[in-house]
Design a protein around this motif. Structure first.
Motif, PDB file in Angstrom:
ATOM      1  N   LEU A 183       0.849  -1.184   0.000  1.00  0.00           N
ATOM      2  CA  LEU A 183       0.000   0.000   0.000  1.00  0.00           C
ATOM      3  C   LEU A 183       0.888   1.239   0.000  1.00  0.00           C
ATOM      4  CD1 LEU A 183      -2.666  -1.237   2.555  1.00  0.00           C
ATOM      5  CD2 LEU A 183      -2.737  -1.297   0.055  1.00  0.00           C
ATOM      6  N   PRO A 184       0.493   2.280  -0.735  1.00  0.00           N
ATOM      7  CA  PRO A 184       1.326   3.491  -0.788  1.00  0.00           C
ATOM      8  C   PRO A 184       1.499   4.089   0.611  1.00  0.00           C
ATOM      9  CG  PRO A 184      -0.488   3.619  -2.391  1.00  0.00           C
ATOM     10  CD  PRO A 184      -0.755   2.430  -1.515  1.00  0.00           C
ATOM     11  N   ALA A 300       5.613   9.548 -10.981  1.00  0.00           N
ATOM     12  CA  ALA A 300       5.520   9.281  -9.540  1.00  0.00           C
ATOM     13  C   ALA A 300       4.123   8.775  -9.188  1.00  0.00           C
ATOM     14  CB  ALA A 300       5.847  10.553  -8.757  1.00  0.00           C
ATOM     15  N   ALA A 301       3.103   9.386  -9.775  1.00  0.00           N
ATOM     16  CA  ALA A 301       1.724   9.004  -9.474  1.00  0.00           C
ATOM     17  C   ALA A 301       1.418   7.588  -9.951  1.00  0.00           C
ATOM     18  CB  ALA A 301       0.757   9.997 -10.119  1.00  0.00           C
ATOM     19  N   MET A 302       1.803   7.284 -11.199  1.00  0.00           N
ATOM     20  CA  MET A 302       1.480   5.961 -11.742  1.00  0.00           C
ATOM     21  C   MET A 302       2.228   4.869 -10.996  1.00  0.00           C
ATOM     22  SD  MET A 302      -0.868   6.339 -13.947  1.00  0.00           S
ATOM     23  CE  MET A 302      -0.932   4.625 -14.488  1.00  0.00           C
ATOM     24  N   SER A 303       3.452   5.152 -10.544  1.00  0.00           N
ATOM     25  CA  SER A 303       4.155   4.093  -9.816  1.00  0.00           C
ATOM     26  C   SER A 303       3.507   3.887  -8.450  1.00  0.00           C
ATOM     27  CB  SER A 303       5.652   4.366  -9.738  1.00  0.00           C
ATOM     28  OG  SER A 303       5.910   5.425  -8.876  1.00  0.00           O
ATOM     29  N   ALA A 304       2.895   4.934  -7.870  1.00  0.00           N
ATOM     30  CA  ALA A 304       2.149   4.754  -6.617  1.00  0.00           C
ATOM     31  C   ALA A 304       0.833   4.012  -6.866  1.00  0.00           C
ATOM     32  CB  ALA A 304       1.882   6.107  -5.954  1.00  0.00           C
ATOM     33  N   VAL A 305       0.136   4.347  -7.955  1.00  0.00           N
ATOM     34  CA  VAL A 305      -1.129   3.670  -8.276  1.00  0.00           C
ATOM     35  C   VAL A 305      -0.919   2.183  -8.472  1.00  0.00           C
ATOM     36  CG1 VAL A 305      -2.716   3.284 -10.211  1.00  0.00           C
ATOM     37  CG2 VAL A 305      -2.505   5.547  -9.236  1.00  0.00           C
ATOM     38  N   GLU A 307       1.397   0.335  -7.192  1.00  0.00           N
ATOM     39  CA  GLU A 307       2.070  -0.328  -6.083  1.00  0.00           C
ATOM     40  C   GLU A 307       1.229  -1.463  -5.472  1.00  0.00           C
ATOM     41  OE1 GLU A 307       3.783   2.478  -3.451  1.00  0.00           O
ATOM     42  OE2 GLU A 307       4.944   0.979  -2.358  1.00  0.00           O
ATOM     43  N   PRO A 308      -0.093  -1.272  -5.245  1.00  0.00           N
ATOM     44  CA  PRO A 308      -0.852  -2.393  -4.671  1.00  0.00           C
ATOM     45  C   PRO A 308      -0.875  -3.625  -5.574  1.00  0.00           C
ATOM     46  CG  PRO A 308      -2.090  -0.349  -4.441  1.00  0.00           C
ATOM     47  CD  PRO A 308      -0.915  -0.055  -5.331  1.00  0.00           C
TER      48      PRO A 308
ATOM     49  N   LEU B 183      -3.225  -8.623  -1.537  1.00  0.00           N
ATOM     50  CA  LEU B 183      -2.255  -8.186  -2.532  1.00  0.00           C
ATOM     51  C   LEU B 183      -1.844  -9.391  -3.370  1.00  0.00           C
ATOM     52  CD1 LEU B 183      -0.168  -5.802  -0.278  1.00  0.00           C
ATOM     53  CD2 LEU B 183      -2.035  -5.253  -1.831  1.00  0.00           C
TER      54      LEU B 183
ATOM     55  N   MET C 161      -3.598  12.414  -9.524  1.00  0.00           N
ATOM     56  CA  MET C 161      -2.200  12.292  -9.959  1.00  0.00           C
ATOM     57  C   MET C 161      -1.258  13.053  -9.022  1.00  0.00           C
ATOM     58  SD  MET C 161      -1.634  10.423 -12.645  1.00  0.00           S
ATOM     59  CE  MET C 161      -2.943   9.212 -12.753  1.00  0.00           C
ATOM     60  N   LEU C 164      -1.278  11.436  -5.440  1.00  0.00           N
ATOM     61  CA  LEU C 164      -0.601  10.143  -5.480  1.00  0.00           C
ATOM     62  C   LEU C 164       0.907  10.318  -5.614  1.00  0.00           C
ATOM     63  CD1 LEU C 164      -2.995   8.135  -7.796  1.00  0.00           C
ATOM     64  CD2 LEU C 164      -2.192   7.352  -5.561  1.00  0.00           C
ATOM     65  N   ALA C 165       1.323  11.276  -6.436  1.00  0.00           N
ATOM     66  CA  ALA C 165       2.758  11.483  -6.660  1.00  0.00           C
ATOM     67  C   ALA C 165       3.484  11.815  -5.367  1.00  0.00           C
ATOM     68  CB  ALA C 165       2.979  12.590  -7.687  1.00  0.00           C
ATOM     69  N   ARG C 168       5.921   9.548  -3.621  1.00  0.00           N
ATOM     70  CA  ARG C 168       7.299   9.363  -4.085  1.00  0.00           C
ATOM     71  C   ARG C 168       8.153  10.603  -3.805  1.00  0.00           C
ATOM     72  NH1 ARG C 168       5.696   5.210  -4.260  1.00  0.00           N
ATOM     73  NH2 ARG C 168       5.789   3.512  -5.736  1.00  0.00           N
ATOM     74  N   PHE C 169       7.495  11.681  -3.354  1.00  0.00           N
ATOM     75  CA  PHE C 169       8.196  12.964  -3.225  1.00  0.00           C
ATOM     76  C   PHE C 169       8.358  13.312  -1.750  1.00  0.00           C
ATOM     77  CE2 PHE C 169       6.353  14.323  -7.606  1.00  0.00           C
ATOM     78  CZ  PHE C 169       7.397  13.711  -8.266  1.00  0.00           C
ATOM     79  N   ALA C 181      -4.762   4.261   3.557  1.00  0.00           N
ATOM     80  CA  ALA C 181      -4.740   3.202   2.547  1.00  0.00           C
ATOM     81  C   ALA C 181      -5.012   1.863   3.220  1.00  0.00           C
ATOM     82  CB  ALA C 181      -3.389   3.175   1.848  1.00  0.00           C
ATOM     83  N   PRO C 308      -7.521   1.207  -1.425  1.00  0.00           N
ATOM     84  CA  PRO C 308      -6.149   0.669  -1.412  1.00  0.00           C
ATOM     85  C   PRO C 308      -5.096   1.716  -1.768  1.00  0.00           C
ATOM     86  CG  PRO C 308      -7.623  -0.811  -2.590  1.00  0.00           C
ATOM     87  CD  PRO C 308      -8.394   0.453  -2.331  1.00  0.00           C
ATOM     88  N   PHE C 309      -5.486   2.792  -2.420  1.00  0.00           N
ATOM     89  CA  PHE C 309      -4.532   3.833  -2.775  1.00  0.00           C
ATOM     90  C   PHE C 309      -4.540   4.966  -1.745  1.00  0.00           C
ATOM     91  CE2 PHE C 309      -6.649   2.060  -6.522  1.00  0.00           C
ATOM     92  CZ  PHE C 309      -5.601   1.348  -7.055  1.00  0.00           C
TER      93      PHE C 309
END
Lengths: 341, 341, 341
Positions: A183-184, A300-305, A307-308, B183, C161, C164-165, C168-169, C181, C308-309
């Motif tokens: 989970l993020p 960054a967003a897509m890699s978090a989305v 992640e699950p 997961l 977006m 969520l990003a 990573r930041f 989450a 989950p996100f």
């Protein structure tokens, strides 16, 4: 009417760039081995939007330099997707331009990067590469209403499907390189970004377009781009650098920056904007820079989305941003199309 | 122009197959009880793309054989979605062909399969069935630009929404059949696939189109298909078998194979390809087989994607694959349309 | 042809409502400060689909009443997205109608609601607001084929977006208001719904359109709506009440109902249906009520999907339901368009 013309220009620019001397009067005639080889190499070049067989060859060398098995994967994938297109009787000019090769190349490299090789996996790769050809044709039909290109969407979708499916298939084994499903959670600033981080990230960002974590491979790719287009080469380096700088400014993980993770999508977005659709002016430059910066955020967003699901973002940020910026562009009068003048 | 003709053919084939003797001059005239009953039964038949009221009746018998409450669900759902279409004044020929029934049938059976029955749940089912009619009309409008059919997308989307919503609604209780939210993780080969696995999977694969885990119900469905079309009946069996074989080859769980989980989407894809759009030749047969094999892979992928939400894949793999393969087909010259000749 | 006319009506109604006295002959001419201020205020009004600068001003007052920083966010976001549209040379009538303001307002308020303020975050907000302008233009181009409006989709997508990003930041910090989450799990009925729950939910439901959990702010917004349109004002209150009642009937959490969580999407859906597209009759009223009830269900579903996100549903239920119901409407003969008569 104005929109239609503008879109037709996009389509024409994207889809046909290599039909010199082609006899397209009979799409079903057998193709000579040499022209097939040419289609395959152009397909590899099209991974970075270059319709140039020399560039494709140099990209292949760059991959082989870093990994023999992934070099073989590139060949198998491009062959399989291009052959599928020919066997089904696809428009010969599109095949010749490599439009049915680059997604096959990428899906093959991705599957052999994430799954342990074996006979079953090679069959799986050929199946996936054939599927990219179907999906490329489907997206071309879907998107032609707006005149925008499919880009690497067939690669992204097919790879996610075929890697996700391995969670149900006991005979497919992960290489352990996939992100861990989780989970993020909140990030903290990790590692210190130095000049060496940025230099390495600059070249690995270009190399990561083909999943290669090697600065040398990145340099070989830059040479390949230079042969095809100085603008594309410069844009690729600028895009990679900007991706790294945005990531640094926002406090991304130092290891991710030096590995080129924030670069490869920005490389591709920058190459699209270097192709001279728009008259060069303040607005078009600002538009391109905004697209590249947004690509880094969306990565960054897509890699978090994802992640699950334990899945990587691949080039989905590039596809999303370029689709949005191309769809939007005809509404902005300060962005004048070169070809529409 | 060529594309337009080809697409128009698809649309026409899919949308209108039963308008013999209908007076469509007044869409708002009251419908006779007998023609309403006919629409409902054709709606049940359309769950496997058969515009045939006898087939619909046999499907209903097959469901009642295995589960009385789910048989009632099929009736309620088809009634509610068909009645909604009539009350809003939908094109009479479409209603008569059962096009506004099959998604209602499926959403009702799904909700009563996954949620504990009760008065509130029956109201919820009627609401959901009415929503499938709105979504069917919406997708028909959206997709008519490409001439492709909505298939069971309204069922998939509406079911996911209404089951997911139960996570916020304390008066709705899950039956415990839903997949456990978790997961994705690596699979191992579990259980040994025998001839009995494949035989059972062959028929339960057909039965699972209606959420029935019973080989006898599957056999009843096969009889129902036979009445309507020998090609559809053969395709359904071939599709179910291929789904099981792909799953076996890739090392899927034995229990999943014998329960028909890998079959039902392949059944539906195979039925679509049995309808004679394309001239029968090597390319069209290979295209259909590729579609069926891909459906099995995408089923594995979609069930992994939906795992973190605790949701089942339903018929989303069928919808995705058929959309892609139909969208792509006009670009492949070796796939000649029968009707376009 | 009939469809085309109907769609053109939608487009025209949505897109141009304020062009009185505008000189659109030169889109690139500098805009006067007063007309820019007017565009910004109309942009704030368009958050609830009101092309009225007084209404926009009162909405701004309502936000400032409850939170000074979020009031500033609304101003910055609307300014940034409107200015981006003007700098790129967007159609002046669209800008003047506030169509390039409301998504910027919402994305700014969302980012400052979910992220700790700081210089970097304010830059991030401006970037995100600029992106909503690109996405608005992109969706206008995409959706004009069906004549349906983009609504708040640019806000939803851009906010998801950019929030969520932040996973990573390391230099972006969450305020802790984001949902935790987690994996969806069964709900139980929690808390007792009283008249006070419903009264509070009625007004906070309107306030939550701007992320404000204050009944007083909700009342100020209701006054703002009343100035612009009595129908919109009544629809907003009815929508908010219906959302709370559906949630209550299904057993949703009492705290969620009184906070207006189930109301704000229903408020927006109801306002769309109050705009007089359809001739007032039993079918059109039933259609609108079905849309509002479905919005409440889809809100529950979307908040479960995004769990989950760790992301909130925002106004995605409103966007989905209105798109579906508008796309579907031309197929329902009992829904006659006012303008098409």
């Amino acid at each position: 009417m104005k929109f239609v013309n503008i879109y037709a220009t996009f389509s024409a620019l994207f889809a046909r760039m290599s039909s010199t001397g082609l006899d397209t009067s009979n799409e079903l005639a057998p193709q000579s081995p040499l022209s097939f080889l040419d289609s395959v190499l152009r397909g590899i070049g099209q991974v970075m939007l270059q319709n140039n067989s020399y560039t494709g060859f140099i990209f292949l060398v760059g991959v082989f330099y870093n990994s023999v098995i992934l070099g073989i994967a590139v060949l198998i994938g491009t062959l399989a997707s291009t052959a599928t297109a020919i066997l089904l009787g696809t428009d010969r000019a599109d095949v010749r331009a490599g439009l049915f090769g680059f997604n096959g190349a990428l899906v093959a490299i991705a599957l052999l990067y994430f799954l342990e090789p074996g006979i079953l996996v090679f069959g799986y790769v050929v199946l996936a590469a054939a599927c990219t050809t179907i999906m490329m044709a489907a997206l071309m039909t879907f998107l032609e209403k707006w005149g925008i290109p499919a880009l690497t969407a067939p690669f992204v979708f097919t790879t996610l499907m075929f890697v996700l499916a391995s969670a149900r298939f006991g005979r497919l084994h992960s290489t352990g390189i996939l992100p861990t499903a989780g989970l993020p959670k909140a990030a903290t600033v990790e590692g210190i970004v130095t000049a060496s981080t940025l230099t390495e990230g600059l070249f690995t960002g270009v190399a990561q377009v083909f999943f290669q974590g090697s600065a040398i491979t990145g340099i070989i790719f830059v040479v390949g781009l230079l042969i095809s287009s100085r603008a594309a080469c410069g844009a690729a380096l600028l895009g990679s650098l900007m991706g790294a700088l945005v990531a640094w400014a926002m406090g991304a993980d130092e290891a991710a920056i030096s590995s080129g993770a924030f670069g490869f999508n920005c490389v591709l977005t920058a190459i699209v904007f270097s192709r001279g659709f728009f008259v060069l002016n303040v607005a078009s430059v600002a538009y391109g820079l905004l697209a590249v910066v947004s690509t880094a955020v969306v990565f960054a967003a897509m890699s978090a989305v994802l992640e699950p699901f334990g899945m990587p973002a691949l080039t989905s940020p590039f596809v999303l941003i370029v689709w949005l910026f191309l769809l939007a562009s005809p509404r902005f009068l300060r962005l004048r199309m070169v070809a529409a003048q």
